[in-house]
Scaffold this motif. Structure first.
Motif, PDB file in Angstrom:
ATOM      1  N   MET A 207      35.421  21.421  29.689  1.00  0.00           N
ATOM      2  CA  MET A 207      36.013  21.926  30.902  1.00  0.00           C
ATOM      3  C   MET A 207      35.201  23.132  31.369  1.00  0.00           C
ATOM      4  O   MET A 207      34.950  24.064  30.626  1.00  0.00           O
ATOM      5  CB  MET A 207      37.448  22.314  30.594  1.00  0.00           C
ATOM      6  N   GLU A 208      34.811  23.114  32.638  1.00  0.00           N
ATOM      7  CA  GLU A 208      34.019  24.197  33.202  1.00  0.00           C
ATOM      8  C   GLU A 208      34.926  25.265  33.797  1.00  0.00           C
ATOM      9  O   GLU A 208      35.978  24.964  34.323  1.00  0.00           O
ATOM     10  CB  GLU A 208      33.113  23.659  34.311  1.00  0.00           C
ATOM     11  N   THR A 209      34.447  26.496  33.731  1.00  0.00           N
ATOM     12  CA  THR A 209      35.203  27.586  34.348  1.00  0.00           C
ATOM     13  C   THR A 209      34.598  27.880  35.710  1.00  0.00           C
ATOM     14  O   THR A 209      33.387  27.784  35.907  1.00  0.00           O
ATOM     15  CB  THR A 209      35.145  28.855  33.485  1.00  0.00           C
ATOM     16  N   SER A 210      35.444  28.232  36.634  1.00  0.00           N
ATOM     17  CA  SER A 210      34.964  28.555  37.984  1.00  0.00           C
ATOM     18  C   SER A 210      34.330  29.936  37.969  1.00  0.00           C
ATOM     19  O   SER A 210      34.668  30.777  37.139  1.00  0.00           O
ATOM     20  CB  SER A 210      36.108  28.499  38.985  1.00  0.00           C
ATOM     21  N   PRO A 211      33.419  30.231  38.929  1.00  0.00           N
ATOM     22  CA  PRO A 211      32.773  31.542  38.967  1.00  0.00           C
ATOM     23  C   PRO A 211      33.766  32.682  39.174  1.00  0.00           C
ATOM     24  O   PRO A 211      33.545  33.794  38.722  1.00  0.00           O
ATOM     25  CB  PRO A 211      31.808  31.451  40.141  1.00  0.00           C
ATOM     26  N   ALA A 212      34.861  32.420  39.847  1.00  0.00           N
ATOM     27  CA  ALA A 212      35.827  33.484  40.118  1.00  0.00           C
ATOM     28  C   ALA A 212      36.568  33.914  38.856  1.00  0.00           C
ATOM     29  O   ALA A 212      37.044  35.032  38.768  1.00  0.00           O
ATOM     30  CB  ALA A 212      36.827  33.035  41.173  1.00  0.00           C
ATOM     31  N   SER A 213      36.685  33.019  37.896  1.00  0.00           N
ATOM     32  CA  SER A 213      37.434  33.360  36.691  1.00  0.00           C
ATOM     33  C   SER A 213      36.533  33.825  35.551  1.00  0.00           C
ATOM     34  O   SER A 213      37.013  34.173  34.496  1.00  0.00           O
ATOM     35  CB  SER A 213      38.274  32.161  36.239  1.00  0.00           C
ATOM     36  N   SER A 214      35.252  33.814  35.759  1.00  0.00           N
ATOM     37  CA  SER A 214      34.350  34.233  34.687  1.00  0.00           C
ATOM     38  C   SER A 214      34.414  35.753  34.516  1.00  0.00           C
ATOM     39  O   SER A 214      34.606  36.486  35.467  1.00  0.00           O
ATOM     40  CB  SER A 214      32.915  33.785  34.975  1.00  0.00           C
ATOM     41  N   PRO A 215      34.242  36.221  33.274  1.00  0.00           N
ATOM     42  CA  PRO A 215      34.309  37.665  33.015  1.00  0.00           C
ATOM     43  C   PRO A 215      33.220  38.443  33.743  1.00  0.00           C
ATOM     44  O   PRO A 215      33.431  39.579  34.130  1.00  0.00           O
ATOM     45  CB  PRO A 215      34.148  37.769  31.508  1.00  0.00           C
TER      46      PRO A 215
ATOM     47  N   LYS B 142      31.816  42.511  37.924  1.00  0.00           N
ATOM     48  CA  LYS B 142      31.061  42.906  39.117  1.00  0.00           C
ATOM     49  C   LYS B 142      31.998  43.405  40.213  1.00  0.00           C
ATOM     50  O   LYS B 142      31.725  44.399  40.880  1.00  0.00           O
ATOM     51  CB  LYS B 142      30.224  41.742  39.642  1.00  0.00           C
ATOM     52  N   VAL B 143      33.134  42.734  40.382  1.00  0.00           N
ATOM     53  CA  VAL B 143      34.114  43.143  41.397  1.00  0.00           C
ATOM     54  C   VAL B 143      34.693  44.513  41.038  1.00  0.00           C
ATOM     55  O   VAL B 143      34.832  45.387  41.898  1.00  0.00           O
ATOM     56  CB  VAL B 143      35.232  42.081  41.544  1.00  0.00           C
ATOM     57  N   LYS B 144      35.010  44.727  39.768  1.00  0.00           N
ATOM     58  CA  LYS B 144      35.529  46.024  39.329  1.00  0.00           C
ATOM     59  C   LYS B 144      34.497  47.123  39.560  1.00  0.00           C
ATOM     60  O   LYS B 144      34.828  48.214  40.005  1.00  0.00           O
ATOM     61  CB  LYS B 144      35.907  45.988  37.850  1.00  0.00           C
ATOM     62  N   LYS B 145      33.262  46.837  39.249  1.00  0.00           N
ATOM     63  CA  LYS B 145      32.200  47.819  39.407  1.00  0.00           C
ATOM     64  C   LYS B 145      32.033  48.202  40.881  1.00  0.00           C
ATOM     65  O   LYS B 145      31.931  49.391  41.218  1.00  0.00           O
ATOM     66  CB  LYS B 145      30.883  47.264  38.862  1.00  0.00           C
ATOM     67  N   ILE B 146      32.082  47.222  41.769  1.00  0.00           N
ATOM     68  CA  ILE B 146      31.976  47.490  43.214  1.00  0.00           C
ATOM     69  C   ILE B 146      33.186  48.285  43.691  1.00  0.00           C
ATOM     70  O   ILE B 146      33.056  49.240  44.462  1.00  0.00           O
ATOM     71  CB  ILE B 146      31.816  46.169  44.003  1.00  0.00           C
ATOM     72  N   PHE B 147      34.373  47.917  43.228  1.00  0.00           N
ATOM     73  CA  PHE B 147      35.592  48.628  43.618  1.00  0.00           C
ATOM     74  C   PHE B 147      35.538  50.093  43.184  1.00  0.00           C
ATOM     75  O   PHE B 147      35.852  50.995  43.962  1.00  0.00           O
ATOM     76  CB  PHE B 147      36.816  47.933  43.026  1.00  0.00           C
TER      77      PHE B 147
END
Length: 140
Positions: A1-9, A14-19
């Protein structure tokens, strides 16, 4: 099962770092704005007139506010504030109500609600003589 890019750590990191970077930039801009408004005066000067009102006002933040008449009819009213840390100025103004005074002031670009209603802040006060009652000296 593949994980989507949005759910990857890595994406969440990266989103936290930008925020956090945006939050830090916003904080620096806010501190710079408040410091500029508080410490950089727009103008400084002296005004004279009759002190007609001086009182402590406010509900949550008590501030010292006053008015000075700069004309005979009271048509020119100069409204000002005094910071609560200026205890000697507050004491002098309380004692000089109704008298002709000379006020040293600084004008800020804006004001904060906890400092006062006016952009003009009194830094010094002294009693002066009214120009309307001066006796003209006659030459011998």
């Amino acid at each position: 099962m593949e994980t989507s890019p949005a759910s990857s750590p890595t994406f969440l990191n990266k989103v936290k770092k930008i925020f956090y970077r945006l939050l830090f930039v916003f904080f620096i801009i806010l501190v710079g704005y408040v410091s500029f408004i508080y410490y950089v005066p727009f103008s400084t000067g002296v005004r004279t007139g009759e002190l007609i009102r001086f009182s402590k006002r406010g509900v949550l933040f008590k501030t010292w506010e006053g008015e000075m008449s700069q004309g005979i009819s009271g048509a020119q009213i100069f409204s000002f504030s005094v910071q609560t840390s200026e205890k000697d100025v507050v004491e002098k103004l309380e004692n000089l109500q109704g008298k002709y005074v000379k006020l040293n002031y600084l004008e800020r670009y804006r004001t904060f609600f906890w400092l006062g209603d006016s952009r003009f802040f009194i830094t010094g006060v002294e009693e002066d003589t009214t120009p309307y009652m001066r006796v003209k000296e006659t030459a011998p």
